[in-house]
Design a protein around this motif. Sequence first.
Motif, short mmCIF file in Angstrom:
data_model
loop_
_atom_site.label_atom_id
_atom_site.label_comp_id
_atom_site.label_asym_id
_atom_site.label_seq_id
_atom_site.Cartn_x
_atom_site.Cartn_y
_atom_site.Cartn_z
N ILE A 197 47.66 72.81 14.11
CA ILE A 197 47.08 73.87 13.29
C ILE A 197 46.20 74.77 14.15
CG2 ILE A 197 45.48 74.37 11.39
CD1 ILE A 197 46.49 71.74 10.10
N ARG A 198 45.36 74.18 14.99
CA ARG A 198 44.49 74.98 15.86
C ARG A 198 45.29 75.84 16.82
NH1 ARG A 198 40.94 70.45 15.34
NH2 ARG A 198 42.00 69.35 17.03
N LEU A 220 46.45 78.84 14.86
CA LEU A 220 45.30 79.67 14.53
C LEU A 220 44.87 80.50 15.74
CD1 LEU A 220 43.00 77.27 12.44
CD2 LEU A 220 44.41 79.15 11.60
N ALA A 266 40.51 73.92 10.52
CA ALA A 266 41.77 73.22 10.77
C ALA A 266 41.91 71.99 9.87
CB ALA A 266 41.87 72.82 12.24
N SER A 294 45.87 68.36 13.17
CA SER A 294 44.87 69.40 13.40
C SER A 294 45.10 70.15 14.71
CB SER A 294 43.46 68.79 13.39
OG SER A 294 43.18 68.23 12.14
N ARG A 350 44.65 71.37 6.94
CA ARG A 350 45.44 70.13 6.96
C ARG A 350 45.39 69.44 5.59
NH1 ARG A 350 42.37 65.90 9.95
NH2 ARG A 350 41.38 65.93 7.90
#
Length: 307
Positions: A287-288, A291, A268, A284, A272
């Motif tokens: 993003i996680r 994901l 992550a 982050s 970034r």
Amino acid sequence: MGSIGEARLGKLLSDLMDQKLGKWRNWQMPSVVETIGPYDPNCLSEFNLKRERICDAVGSFLRSLSEQDILLLTDSSIDDPNQKRRAWQAFLEAEVAELRKSEPSWFKAGFGNLAYEADFEHWGRMPHFTLHEAVNLSIGFEPNEFPKDLLMELAKDSKPRDFASPSLAFLIKRFELMGRAFLLARRHDASIARSDLLDWFQEVGLEVHPEFLVSLKKFSKKPSEKPPRSEKTENLSSQEKRTLLKLIAAMACEQYSFDPNVARSDAASRIRDDLELIGENMDSKTIRKWLTEAMEFVDKDYWKTPR
């Protein structure tokens, strides 16, 4: 004294001064301005006063010698029954050695040593930083002027109060503080995005070198500066969203080695950082989230293959 000649005599005396004093003969006090952290220019003045006294003593001693003695000291082929060369070698030897040991480090008087000042314009353009770079730049000096390995070793084995140098104690405290704020950067060498670093500085009100702060703000792109997004990317159909999630899954697994079964992954933070490189910002946590959602499209057998 005229038999040697004034020019040659001057050269011989200068050579003897250099032989005895080395770099201390022409040592110059560095230019240090008050900036972030402790500031004590008096330590430089005290050292220079000690240096000048030794230089004056050496000069006075040499001027008291005869031409014959000066020739003897500079020409080893001349017989020396009274061991005057040995006496010259021993003259103020301990004092010069002590001068060498007590030379102030470049940061002894403070981190505002102008010879070590950071290139803030250059560093402000960087999309991300290591913890070592961020710490040193926040104080105002070029990161490589205090090596990463030395900084980490000192922080690992010592406490700030263990250091006689207030400047060094300040640096270690700053490293400890920022290391706790950016744990992944300290433990796993993950990078710190420029925008995250700026946000943290402003959130905690940390005293940061003003030129570094100005440079960070100058090159941090604000959301308001970005062009409006097209409707096509804002209103995705379910099928389009599934397609994008599949693309995310493939890139995350194959290019960033993302594994949802690993407790701590730097994927992550790396994504970034790459977003920063193309002028985009995303935290982050977001993003996680994507994901994790994308992982439903990864075949379960994929994780059984060693990578």
